[in-house]
Design a protein around this motif. Structure first.
Motif, mmCIF file in Angstrom:
data_model
loop_
_atom_site.group_PDB
_atom_site.id
_atom_site.type_symbol
_atom_site.label_atom_id
_atom_site.label_comp_id
_atom_site.label_asym_id
_atom_site.label_seq_id
_atom_site.Cartn_x
_atom_site.Cartn_y
_atom_site.Cartn_z
ATOM 1 N N MET A 1 55.199 -13.985 12.207
ATOM 2 C CA MET A 1 54.114 -14.373 11.414
ATOM 3 C C MET A 1 52.362 -13.675 12.193
ATOM 4 S SD MET A 1 53.073 -17.947 10.109
ATOM 5 C CE MET A 1 51.362 -18.698 10.811
ATOM 6 N N ARG A 2 51.596 -13.521 11.330
ATOM 7 C CA ARG A 2 50.511 -13.325 11.950
ATOM 8 C C ARG A 2 49.378 -14.082 10.782
ATOM 9 N NH1 ARG A 2 47.452 -7.752 12.650
ATOM 10 N NH2 ARG A 2 44.975 -8.445 13.434
ATOM 11 N N GLU A 3 48.401 -14.629 11.530
ATOM 12 C CA GLU A 3 47.120 -15.916 11.032
ATOM 13 C C GLU A 3 46.128 -15.166 11.814
ATOM 14 O OE1 GLU A 3 47.843 -19.856 9.913
ATOM 15 O OE2 GLU A 3 45.999 -19.715 11.030
ATOM 16 N N THR A 4 45.284 -15.034 10.677
ATOM 17 C CA THR A 4 43.597 -14.312 11.257
ATOM 18 C C THR A 4 42.473 -15.663 9.985
ATOM 19 O OG1 THR A 4 44.160 -12.477 11.884
ATOM 20 C CG2 THR A 4 42.167 -12.978 11.828
ATOM 21 N N VAL A 5 41.856 -16.127 11.462
ATOM 22 C CA VAL A 5 41.069 -17.052 9.772
ATOM 23 C C VAL A 5 39.798 -15.927 10.202
ATOM 24 C CG1 VAL A 5 39.531 -18.671 10.550
ATOM 25 C CG2 VAL A 5 41.853 -18.697 11.223
ATOM 26 N N LEU A 6 39.247 -16.107 9.129
ATOM 27 C CA LEU A 6 37.371 -15.042 9.219
ATOM 28 C C LEU A 6 36.481 -16.283 8.524
ATOM 29 C CD1 LEU A 6 38.835 -12.179 7.350
ATOM 30 C CD2 LEU A 6 38.181 -11.851 9.868
ATOM 31 N N ALA A 7 35.769 -16.334 9.215
ATOM 32 C CA ALA A 7 34.560 -16.741 8.823
ATOM 33 C C ALA A 7 33.385 -15.911 8.151
ATOM 34 C CB ALA A 7 34.056 -18.228 10.186
ATOM 35 N N LYS A 8 32.005 -16.650 7.188
ATOM 36 C CA LYS A 8 31.162 -15.470 6.930
ATOM 37 C C LYS A 8 30.137 -16.647 6.790
ATOM 38 C CE LYS A 8 29.691 -12.181 3.738
ATOM 39 N NZ LYS A 8 29.893 -10.909 3.415
ATOM 40 N N GLY A 9 28.624 -16.904 7.635
ATOM 41 C CA GLY A 9 27.742 -17.948 7.428
ATOM 42 C C GLY A 9 28.776 -18.893 8.187
ATOM 43 N N GLU A 10 27.568 -20.377 7.235
ATOM 44 C CA GLU A 10 28.182 -21.647 7.829
ATOM 45 C C GLU A 10 29.785 -22.401 7.714
ATOM 46 O OE1 GLU A 10 26.602 -23.983 10.252
ATOM 47 O OE2 GLU A 10 25.244 -21.747 10.955
ATOM 48 N N THR A 11 29.541 -21.930 6.228
ATOM 49 C CA THR A 11 30.649 -22.421 5.245
ATOM 50 C C THR A 11 32.268 -21.885 4.911
ATOM 51 O OG1 THR A 11 29.612 -22.854 3.195
ATOM 52 C CG2 THR A 11 28.967 -24.472 4.847
ATOM 53 N N ALA A 12 31.968 -21.008 4.924
ATOM 54 C CA ALA A 12 32.796 -19.363 4.048
ATOM 55 C C ALA A 12 33.714 -19.229 5.759
ATOM 56 C CB ALA A 12 32.457 -18.480 3.995
ATOM 57 N N THR A 13 35.019 -19.115 4.598
ATOM 58 C CA THR A 13 36.475 -19.466 5.490
ATOM 59 C C THR A 13 37.186 -18.397 4.879
ATOM 60 O OG1 THR A 13 35.254 -21.193 6.417
ATOM 61 C CG2 THR A 13 38.185 -20.264 7.167
ATOM 62 N N LEU A 14 38.161 -17.521 5.172
ATOM 63 C CA LEU A 14 38.926 -17.423 5.141
ATOM 64 C C LEU A 14 40.173 -17.057 6.126
ATOM 65 C CD1 LEU A 14 38.002 -13.631 2.965
ATOM 66 C CD2 LEU A 14 38.807 -16.039 1.788
ATOM 67 N N VAL A 15 41.042 -16.948 5.512
ATOM 68 C CA VAL A 15 42.319 -16.808 6.236
ATOM 69 C C VAL A 15 43.335 -16.213 5.683
ATOM 70 C CG1 VAL A 15 44.773 -17.905 7.344
ATOM 71 C CG2 VAL A 15 42.774 -19.419 7.323
ATOM 72 N N ILE A 16 43.986 -15.182 6.488
ATOM 73 C CA ILE A 16 44.809 -14.062 6.241
ATOM 74 C C ILE A 16 45.939 -14.363 6.791
ATOM 75 C CG2 ILE A 16 45.081 -11.897 6.005
ATOM 76 C CD1 ILE A 16 42.308 -10.442 6.318
ATOM 77 N N VAL A 17 47.405 -14.456 6.011
ATOM 78 C CA VAL A 17 48.511 -14.703 6.648
ATOM 79 C C VAL A 17 49.235 -13.482 6.157
ATOM 80 C CG1 VAL A 17 50.242 -17.094 5.990
ATOM 81 C CG2 VAL A 17 47.721 -17.047 6.423
ATOM 82 N N THR A 18 50.151 -13.407 7.502
ATOM 83 C CA THR A 18 51.395 -12.348 7.002
ATOM 84 C C THR A 18 52.379 -12.813 7.493
ATOM 85 O OG1 THR A 18 49.529 -10.907 7.307
ATOM 86 C CG2 THR A 18 52.341 -9.566 7.052
ATOM 87 N N THR A 19 53.388 -13.052 6.797
ATOM 88 C CA THR A 19 54.507 -13.269 6.904
ATOM 89 C C THR A 19 56.159 -12.415 6.825
ATOM 90 O OG1 THR A 19 55.270 -14.546 4.665
ATOM 91 C CG2 THR A 19 54.284 -15.599 6.634
ATOM 92 N N ASP A 20 57.787 -12.694 6.831
ATOM 93 C CA ASP A 20 58.229 -11.428 6.673
ATOM 94 C C ASP A 20 58.536 -11.380 5.006
ATOM 95 O OD1 ASP A 20 58.991 -11.585 8.986
ATOM 96 O OD2 ASP A 20 60.496 -12.867 8.737
ATOM 97 N N THR A 21 58.229 -12.018 4.257
ATOM 98 C CA THR A 21 57.760 -11.908 2.773
ATOM 99 C C THR A 21 56.059 -11.690 2.150
ATOM 100 O OG1 THR A 21 56.041 -14.678 2.534
ATOM 101 C CG2 THR A 21 59.223 -14.236 2.251
#
Length: 60
Positions: A1-21
């Motif tokens: 599993m890999r997880e990357t947390v991204l931010a843009k500005g003060e409140t915007a957040t995205l999380v990219i999550v990769t698993t076997d599926t």
């Protein structure tokens, strides 16, 4: 599993999550924004970084 947390500005957040599926992108409310049945982690990370997002955390 890999997880990357991204931010843009003060409140915007995205999380990219990769698993076997596959890979999912979640917003700050943990709602699924995008989903793929295979590993698209690096492709998505490159795309979001080009859009001005910044990495807050990246790891397994």
């Amino acid at each position: 599993m890999r997880e990357t947390v991204l931010a843009k500005g003060e409140t915007a957040t995205l999380v990219i999550v990769t698993t076997d599926t596959g890979t999912e992108v979640l917003d700050e409310e943990e709602e699924v924004v995008e989903t793929f049945p295979d590993d698209r982690h690096q492709e998505l990370l490159t795309r979001y970084l080009a859009q001005g997002w910044e990495i807050e955390e990246d790891g397994p």
